[in-house]
Design a protein around this motif. Structure first.
Motif, PDB file in Angstrom:
ATOM      1  N   ARG A 114       0.828  -1.211   0.000  1.00  0.00           N
ATOM      2  CA  ARG A 114       0.000   0.000   0.000  1.00  0.00           C
ATOM      3  C   ARG A 114       0.860   1.258   0.000  1.00  0.00           C
ATOM      4  O   ARG A 114       0.569   2.227  -0.711  1.00  0.00           O
ATOM      5  N   TYR A 115       1.913   1.258   0.811  1.00  0.00           N
ATOM      6  CA  TYR A 115       2.761   2.447   0.874  1.00  0.00           C
ATOM      7  C   TYR A 115       3.633   2.610  -0.366  1.00  0.00           C
ATOM      8  O   TYR A 115       3.928   3.736  -0.783  1.00  0.00           O
ATOM      9  N   ALA A 116       4.035   1.490  -0.980  1.00  0.00           N
ATOM     10  CA  ALA A 116       4.778   1.594  -2.243  1.00  0.00           C
ATOM     11  C   ALA A 116       3.886   2.212  -3.317  1.00  0.00           C
ATOM     12  O   ALA A 116       4.321   3.062  -4.106  1.00  0.00           O
ATOM     13  N   ARG A 117       2.623   1.784  -3.338  1.00  0.00           N
ATOM     14  CA  ARG A 117       1.675   2.357  -4.295  1.00  0.00           C
ATOM     15  C   ARG A 117       1.449   3.835  -3.993  1.00  0.00           C
ATOM     16  O   ARG A 117       1.385   4.671  -4.907  1.00  0.00           O
ATOM     17  N   ALA A 118       1.354   4.187  -2.691  1.00  0.00           N
ATOM     18  CA  ALA A 118       1.138   5.584  -2.307  1.00  0.00           C
ATOM     19  C   ALA A 118       2.300   6.471  -2.730  1.00  0.00           C
ATOM     20  O   ALA A 118       2.097   7.607  -3.184  1.00  0.00           O
ATOM     21  N   GLU A 119       3.534   5.988  -2.582  1.00  0.00           N
ATOM     22  CA  GLU A 119       4.704   6.761  -3.004  1.00  0.00           C
ATOM     23  C   GLU A 119       4.616   7.098  -4.493  1.00  0.00           C
ATOM     24  O   GLU A 119       4.824   8.251  -4.900  1.00  0.00           O
ATOM     25  N   GLU A 120       4.301   6.108  -5.286  1.00  0.00           N
ATOM     26  CA  GLU A 120       4.215   6.337  -6.735  1.00  0.00           C
ATOM     27  C   GLU A 120       3.023   7.227  -7.061  1.00  0.00           C
ATOM     28  O   GLU A 120       3.108   8.121  -7.920  1.00  0.00           O
ATOM     29  N   PHE A 121       1.904   7.009  -6.376  1.00  0.00           N
ATOM     30  CA  PHE A 121       0.687   7.792  -6.605  1.00  0.00           C
ATOM     31  C   PHE A 121       0.954   9.281  -6.399  1.00  0.00           C
ATOM     32  O   PHE A 121       0.614  10.116  -7.253  1.00  0.00           O
ATOM     33  N   VAL A 122       1.562   9.631  -5.264  1.00  0.00           N
ATOM     34  CA  VAL A 122       1.798  11.041  -4.948  1.00  0.00           C
ATOM     35  C   VAL A 122       2.799  11.649  -5.927  1.00  0.00           C
ATOM     36  O   VAL A 122       2.641  12.801  -6.355  1.00  0.00           O
ATOM     37  N   ALA A 123       3.818  10.882  -6.309  1.00  0.00           N
ATOM     38  CA  ALA A 123       4.788  11.392  -7.283  1.00  0.00           C
ATOM     39  C   ALA A 123       4.102  11.729  -8.607  1.00  0.00           C
ATOM     40  O   ALA A 123       4.387  12.769  -9.222  1.00  0.00           O
ATOM     41  N   VAL A 124       3.182  10.871  -9.039  1.00  0.00           N
ATOM     42  CA  VAL A 124       2.463  11.126 -10.296  1.00  0.00           C
ATOM     43  C   VAL A 124       1.538  12.326 -10.148  1.00  0.00           C
ATOM     44  O   VAL A 124       1.461  13.188 -11.041  1.00  0.00           O
ATOM     45  N   ALA A 125       0.832  12.415  -9.017  1.00  0.00           N
ATOM     46  CA  ALA A 125      -0.067  13.560  -8.798  1.00  0.00           C
ATOM     47  C   ALA A 125       0.703  14.876  -8.834  1.00  0.00           C
ATOM     48  O   ALA A 125       0.253  15.863  -9.440  1.00  0.00           O
ATOM     49  N   ARG A 126       1.881  14.898  -8.228  1.00  0.00           N
ATOM     50  CA  ARG A 126       2.689  16.122  -8.243  1.00  0.00           C
ATOM     51  C   ARG A 126       3.057  16.514  -9.677  1.00  0.00           C
ATOM     52  O   ARG A 126       3.006  17.697 -10.045  1.00  0.00           O
TER      53      ARG A 126
ATOM     54  N   VAL B 112       3.331  13.959 -18.953  1.00  0.00           N
ATOM     55  CA  VAL B 112       3.949  13.341 -17.785  1.00  0.00           C
ATOM     56  C   VAL B 112       4.644  12.039 -18.181  1.00  0.00           C
ATOM     57  O   VAL B 112       5.751  11.743 -17.736  1.00  0.00           O
ATOM     58  N   ASN B 113       3.961  11.269 -19.032  1.00  0.00           N
ATOM     59  CA  ASN B 113       4.509  10.010 -19.572  1.00  0.00           C
ATOM     60  C   ASN B 113       5.118   9.126 -18.492  1.00  0.00           C
ATOM     61  O   ASN B 113       6.256   8.671 -18.576  1.00  0.00           O
ATOM     62  N   HIS B 114       4.294   8.888 -17.452  1.00  0.00           N
ATOM     63  CA  HIS B 114       4.762   8.031 -16.351  1.00  0.00           C
ATOM     64  C   HIS B 114       4.435   6.569 -16.640  1.00  0.00           C
ATOM     65  O   HIS B 114       3.298   6.234 -17.003  1.00  0.00           O
ATOM     66  N   ALA B 115       5.396   5.704 -16.468  1.00  0.00           N
ATOM     67  CA  ALA B 115       5.197   4.260 -16.580  1.00  0.00           C
ATOM     68  C   ALA B 115       5.909   3.600 -15.410  1.00  0.00           C
ATOM     69  O   ALA B 115       7.138   3.481 -15.400  1.00  0.00           O
ATOM     70  N   GLY B 116       5.130   3.224 -14.390  1.00  0.00           N
ATOM     71  CA  GLY B 116       5.717   2.656 -13.182  1.00  0.00           C
ATOM     72  C   GLY B 116       5.151   1.304 -12.842  1.00  0.00           C
ATOM     73  O   GLY B 116       4.434   0.680 -13.643  1.00  0.00           O
ATOM     74  N   GLU B 117       5.427   0.851 -11.644  1.00  0.00           N
ATOM     75  CA  GLU B 117       4.975  -0.467 -11.210  1.00  0.00           C
ATOM     76  C   GLU B 117       3.455  -0.519 -11.058  1.00  0.00           C
ATOM     77  O   GLU B 117       2.820  -1.532 -11.359  1.00  0.00           O
ATOM     78  N   HIS B 118       2.858   0.595 -10.617  1.00  0.00           N
ATOM     79  CA  HIS B 118       1.428   0.596 -10.321  1.00  0.00           C
ATOM     80  C   HIS B 118       0.591   1.406 -11.305  1.00  0.00           C
ATOM     81  O   HIS B 118      -0.604   1.148 -11.446  1.00  0.00           O
ATOM     82  N   PHE B 119       1.193   2.385 -11.968  1.00  0.00           N
ATOM     83  CA  PHE B 119       0.410   3.302 -12.789  1.00  0.00           C
ATOM     84  C   PHE B 119       1.109   3.621 -14.116  1.00  0.00           C
ATOM     85  O   PHE B 119       2.340   3.661 -14.184  1.00  0.00           O
ATOM     86  N   ARG B 120       0.281   3.864 -15.126  1.00  0.00           N
ATOM     87  CA  ARG B 120       0.736   4.416 -16.416  1.00  0.00           C
ATOM     88  C   ARG B 120      -0.143   5.635 -16.699  1.00  0.00           C
ATOM     89  O   ARG B 120      -1.358   5.509 -16.839  1.00  0.00           O
ATOM     90  N   VAL B 121       0.488   6.811 -16.768  1.00  0.00           N
ATOM     91  CA  VAL B 121      -0.267   8.055 -16.919  1.00  0.00           C
ATOM     92  C   VAL B 121       0.437   8.934 -17.941  1.00  0.00           C
ATOM     93  O   VAL B 121       1.615   9.272 -17.777  1.00  0.00           O
ATOM     94  N   ALA B 122      -0.304   9.336 -18.987  1.00  0.00           N
ATOM     95  CA  ALA B 122       0.293  10.147 -20.053  1.00  0.00           C
ATOM     96  C   ALA B 122       0.342  11.628 -19.683  1.00  0.00           C
ATOM     97  O   ALA B 122       1.360  12.290 -19.853  1.00  0.00           O
ATOM     98  N   GLY B 123      -0.789  12.158 -19.161  1.00  0.00           N
ATOM     99  CA  GLY B 123      -0.868  13.600 -18.928  1.00  0.00           C
ATOM    100  C   GLY B 123      -0.987  14.348 -20.248  1.00  0.00           C
ATOM    101  O   GLY B 123      -0.961  13.749 -21.319  1.00  0.00           O
TER     102      GLY B 123
END
Length: 450
Positions: A147-159, A188-199
């Protein structure tokens, strides 16, 4: 000191909803929430704070569920109504990184920040209940570390999404025909363990840059997460000594992330049980505790201890020794309850009512002067930057605090006479985050749409 009003249902006390001064059937009433926001703003609170969950703790019977005040609307919808009825007060809502997506949540909080003219805050949670997992198509709740690993990536993407529009990107220039400056809008073009977000986000950079980030996890992992991301940490401590030690430990961890102490406001939760005399306040506490059905209190204690079964034990006997399995893993709430049980001689029933009543907040019982003096002492000793005030009964308890405690804090020079600014950041004394793409223009990426 800084103050947040915790709008916990119709009272921070678990049986507060049964008290004669509590609002009735108010949790789906727009006027109730507007009144609370206006009262907190009249008291110059920095913000209002809404907890949330997207499911329920398991209970052993329908009777226990029936005895608990359970309706809960979407926090951002409620905060939007408060925004329309107020001018300055901050608006902090809870949302889960476990059962949300970064793009959707970043967009919703940026929208609230725009519509409130810079008053939004996000209380970041990772969720704790199995029912939440089942409501979102999962067989079981994620483990603590995941959960916390996902939260770390989540907040980084939101920022990154909040930064995807730089200052000056929204032109609305009628003469030139240019609504936007595409050179200041980045993918943003994020591709991580939990999320893929283009922005990029569909919302321009908001008045605060980013909504204020709030966090309440007190486990070692939660503290580490807060040291890296949080600007306000909502915590709970039974004594000034434990609160002071926690704040010092958080400041030490901030340094590891290159952050200064003033970048994080440590705010313990306090339930003020207020009376015209100390005897009257103590009577109110006993009155409220007596309204808690024993089975509801025991069910709450079982949940706080990690969903253990206490049904085979005498309610008037001591807390039994917990099985080793119940003591495994990080659970800061469980540990606080065990510390209370070890420190005081309480029966199981008394312990259950004690921890259930305040929902783990620290109760301060006394006159307005007593409560003000307690808050001042905690602040003076370096135990807190401010407090999350959770009145036991709403809306009456918030009005009482604003009318009786706030003037004493002001007279003593420990609380503002007027708001310092118009945004939540300004009033909390927090800096506007620098835009990552403005800081490093070479990191800009053209969106896939052109």
């Amino acid at each position: 000191m800084k103050l947040l009003a915790f709008l916990m249902q119709t009272g921070g006390h678990i049986a507060g909803w049964r008290h004669p001064r509590a609002a009735e059937r108010a949790l789906c009433d727009i006027d109730y929430f507007r009144e609370l926001g206006q009262t907190a703003e009249r008291g110059l609170f920095d913000g209002v704070f809404l907890a949330d969950y997207v499911g329920y703790h398991p209970v052993k019977s329908a009777e226990i569920f029936a005895g608990t005040e359970s309706p809960k609307l979407d926090p951002l919808a409620v905060l939007s109504t408060i925004a329309a009825a107020t001018d300055t007060i901050g608006l902090i809502g809870t949302a889960s990184t476990t059962y949300s997506q970064p793009y959707d949540l970043a967009r919703r909080f940026a929208s609230l920040d725009h519509l409130s003219k810079g008053r939004a805050g996000w209380n970041i949670v990772t969720s704790t209940m199995e029912n939440e997992a089942h409501n979102y198509g999962r067989e079981a709740h994620m483990g603590h570390s995941e959960r916390y690993a996902r939260a770390e990536e989540f907040v980084a993407v939101a920022r990154r999404l909040w930064d995807s529009w730089e200052e000056g990107a929204y032109l609305a220039d009628k003469d030139s025909g240019r609504c936007t400056d595409p050179g200041r809008i980045s993918a943003v073009n994020h591709a991580g363990e939990h999320f893929r977000v283009a922005g990029p986000l569909t919302v321009p950079r908001s008045p605060q840059g980013h909504p204020v980030l709030v966090q309440a996890g007190a486990s070692a992992t939660g503290q580490r997460f807060a040291a890296g991301h949080a600007e306000v940490i909502f915590t709970s401590h039974p004594t000034i000594a434990t609160a002071k030690a926690f704040r010092s430990a958080m400041h030490a961890q901030l340094a590891e992330f290159g952050r200064r102490p003033e970048s994080l406001k440590v705010m313990p939760a306090i339930t003020p049980i207020l009376g015209a005399s100390r005897a009257e306040a103590q009577d109110l506490q006993r009155e409220l505790d007596a309204l808690i059905p024993t089975q509801v209190a025991l069910s709450k204690l079982e949940a706080l201890l990690g969903n253990i079964d206490l049904s085979g034990h005498d309610p008037d006997g001591p807390l039994p020794t917990l099985p080793e399995a119940a003591l495994a893993g990080q659970n800061s709430t469980r540990d606080r309850v065990l510390e209370l049980a070890a420190r005081e001689t309480l029966s199981l029933r008394e312990l259950a009512r004690r921890v259930a009543g305040g929902r783990t907040s620290h109760s301060v019982v006394g006159t307005a002067s007593d409560i003000a003096e307690t808050l001042i002492a905690w602040e003076r000793e370096g135990a807190a930057d401010g407090f999350v005030i959770s009145p036991p009964v709403l809306p009456a308890g918030l009005s009482d605090f604003v009318d009786e405690v706030v003037p004493i804090l002001q007279e003593r020079g420990h609380f503002r006479q007027a708001y310092e600014g118009s945004s939540l950041r300004a009033n909390l004394g927090l800096a506007v985050p620098e835009n990552a793409f403005t800081r490093d223009p070479h990191s800009r990426m053209a969106p896939e749409i052109f």
